[in-house]
Each structure stands twice: as C-alpha cells, then as structure tokens.
Design an enzyme around this catalytic site. Sequence first.
Site, short mmCIF file in Angstrom:
data_model
loop_
_atom_site.label_atom_id
_atom_site.label_comp_id
_atom_site.label_asym_id
_atom_site.label_seq_id
_atom_site.Cartn_x
_atom_site.Cartn_y
_atom_site.Cartn_z
N ASP A 69 -5.20 -3.68 -6.88
CA ASP A 69 -5.69 -4.02 -5.55
C ASP A 69 -4.83 -5.16 -5.01
O ASP A 69 -4.76 -6.24 -5.61
CB ASP A 69 -7.16 -4.45 -5.66
N ASP A 95 -0.04 -0.04 -5.33
CA ASP A 95 -1.11 0.75 -4.71
C ASP A 95 -2.36 0.67 -5.58
O ASP A 95 -2.26 0.62 -6.82
CB ASP A 95 -0.71 2.21 -4.52
N GLY A 139 4.50 7.08 -0.65
CA GLY A 139 5.84 6.62 -0.97
C GLY A 139 6.93 6.89 0.04
O GLY A 139 8.09 6.56 -0.23
N CYS A 181 -1.64 3.79 11.10
CA CYS A 181 -1.51 5.04 11.84
C CYS A 181 -2.76 5.21 12.69
O CYS A 181 -3.31 6.31 12.83
CB CYS A 181 -1.29 6.23 10.91
N ALA A 206 1.51 4.28 -1.70
CA ALA A 206 1.34 5.74 -1.78
C ALA A 206 1.20 6.35 -0.38
O ALA A 206 0.58 5.74 0.49
CB ALA A 206 0.12 6.06 -2.63
N CYS A 219 0.89 -1.17 0.00
CA CYS A 219 0.00 0.00 0.00
C CYS A 219 0.92 1.22 0.00
O CYS A 219 1.05 1.93 1.00
CB CYS A 219 -0.91 0.00 1.22
N ASP A 250 1.27 -1.29 4.94
CA ASP A 250 0.89 -0.03 5.60
C ASP A 250 -0.61 0.12 5.35
O ASP A 250 -1.04 0.78 4.42
CB ASP A 250 1.69 1.12 5.00
#
Length: 421
Positions: free
Chosen positions: A298, A272, A254, A370, A252, A250, A317
């Site tokens: 995907d 991505d 970057g 996150c 982007a 995943c 991520d």
Amino acid sequence: MHHVQRLAAQTVASVLSGTSLNTALDSVWRRNRQLTAPERGAIQDICYGTLRYLGKLTAVLDQLATKPIANPELRMLLLTVLYQLEYSGAAPYAVVDHAVECAVQFGGEHVRSFANAVLRNYQRSREVLLANADRLDEGRFSYPDWWVGRLRRDFGADAERILEAGNRHPPMTLRANLRRIGVNDYLLRLQQAGLEARRLDNGALLLARPVPVDRLPGFGDGEASVQDAGAQFAATLLDVRDGMRVLDACAAPGGKTAHVLEVADVDMTALDVDAVRLQRVGSNLERLGLSARMQAADATALDAWWDGTAFDRVLVDAPCSASGVVRRHPDIKWLRRPSDIAGFAAQQQRLLETLWKVVARGGKLLYVTCSIFSEEDHETIGGFAARHPDARILGGMPGGDGLLLPDHEHDGFYYALLQKD
C-alpha cells in the site's frame, strides 16, 4: 443462440448486482470452456452493448411491460434481446424466436406468450417507444440521472457531447517502443501489414479500425503496446532523464511504467497494492525488454516499502471513479454511486499527502486520474496545493488545465504536475 442469450443475460444480471463486467465475463469463460470464439465474441458484444445503452433499453422495456417483471433473469434477457434488435445486425426473427425459447428456460412455459408479446410489440412500435424513452435523461443518454446532473453542473452545454462520446466505441491506439523502433518506422510497419493508422500529435498511433493484438507487427517481440492516446501523455509530462530515481506508485497494469522506461534509462520502482495485478506489470515489462524493481504494498504505508531515499519523479496514477473511460467499461456507469466520488477523493488526498514525503526537493510529482469529475481532479489538486506551500503547480498540461475530455482520439484524463520547492 439460446445459450449465448442466456449467458449474456446472466452476465448482465451479475454486473447489476455489483460485479464488474470483466470479472463476470471471466467467470463465464471459466465455467463454459466449450464456447467457441464467435460465441464468446457474441456474448461479449451483447453484454457491453446492453450496459452501454442500458438507460434507453430500460426506458423502452418499462413501456412494454405494464407491471414489473419479477423474475430478474427474464428481465435481463429481455433487455439484452432489445439491444440485439436495436443495435446488432442479427436477423430479428431469429433473435426473437431464440429469445422466447430462452425465456421459457428462465421462467417456465407460462412466460412464452409474455416474452413473445413484448418483443413483437417492440418491433411494431419501435419509433414511438424510443421517442418516449428520449424524454427522460436516463433514457436519452443511458447514464444515471446523478451522473448527467454532475456533468451539466461542471460542463454546461458541453455535457451532452461528453455523454455521447462516452457511449461510442473506443478508439484503438498504439505506442511504439522507442527502445526498439521509431514511431514513423512502426507506422510504416503497420501500413505494410495492411493496417491503416495515423500519428497523433503526442506520438500515439491511432488505428482506423481496432484489430486483435496478434495482427500487430512485432507485438510479441515488444515493438509496440496498446495504450490509450490520453494515457500516453504521462511519460512525457513526468520529464524523466537518464539516471533518475522514479516511483510509479499505483503501477498496475504497467502501461505508464513501461512507457517511462522506454523514454529514459531510469531506476524505476513499480509499486502496487495488488500483488496479482503487479504480476501483469512484470509480464508487460518482460515482453518489452524492460525491468523495474517491483513491490506489492500500500503506497500510503511508507514503512512497508520505502527505504528513506527520496525520488526525483513520482507518478501517482490514482484510483478513481474511472468516469473518463466508460466507453471501455460501460458497467462503471451503473456500478458507481454518488457517494463513491467523495470516497475516491479522500483516497486520492491520502495518497498525495503520503507520497509528497518521498519526493526529493526540486523533484516532481505527476498526479493522474482517468476521471472527469472535478472532485477528483481540480478540487483534489487545489486542496492539496493550498495545504502545501512547497507544492507548485506547473503549467503546460494537455487541455490547458490538465483535463482531457473523451473524444475520437482518446479517453478522458486529468493531469497535474507538482514541483517540490
């Protein structure tokens, strides 16, 4: 100032109707190309600040307006002006005078006296209004009630500290490009440019004060990148070595992709689902003098992108609620719904189930979010490991258990490193 207040109010209204703040601001910039840099800065500050303190501002406005304000633009205008009066350094008389004229544009001449009365009453009764607002969790912390309740459930007495950290202005941290310059050498470059900074334990460089990137020495030449200190753990934890085959599933925009390439000479695939955002990965890598194989697909649709050769390292991520980065994106607090968390957790499980298949035996998968919500972190990884006897959770994570809570050095993140036995 009229048009600044008007555009800020319209932007906040757009966000609260479901548009992300970045998207809403991009639309404003496209439609109002005549705006000066200071005007754009003022609009951005008002929008970010209003959303950061929206719970408190709403609790204050509800006391000042004895009945609901039917005109949504007028309501948003008053909220943004309350932000200016409470938190900005602008002269109060000028803020109020301009706001009243702007209110007339939104609601007609008959709202002039109403808007004036609301704002003057705030100035007269500020302390009582703010004290009353603090009696409600949403007014005190400026988060939805469900969010406050979830953090109290997960963190107990620490919840209030986490909530307060999420309302502060975020730190600005840098990552030296080790292919171009050492960390201490770049720190010296910063000091020579008059920028105060210090090195953190993981090698990130924390600026004493945020600055535009064009003030960073060597930025255009790829000597450094802006990246949160918490995000800079990923490349080290992934434990890459020269010659490894690596997947960033995943990728982007970057930052983590580039960091991995800076620390080791690996065969990198940057994947991505969003082809437009993937272009940003390419731009970042080009500035840094790095390269990767980029694919828009995907990650859960293996047939669309995987050639059948396993990867030594996989970075996931994962899409998440972003509850750990609300100080950078205060709109998240008001756009998220409790039901969204279960949806993200399900998406994360699908990613893990699929991408575990592409990890080589003896290889490692690093799961990152996150988010600080347990459903997306410990519970996701615990459930996955329970279903996969060949998945061993490795130690040595930041925070002890992989959870980094937002503080003055970094945002909130969760890390889990799995080895395939």
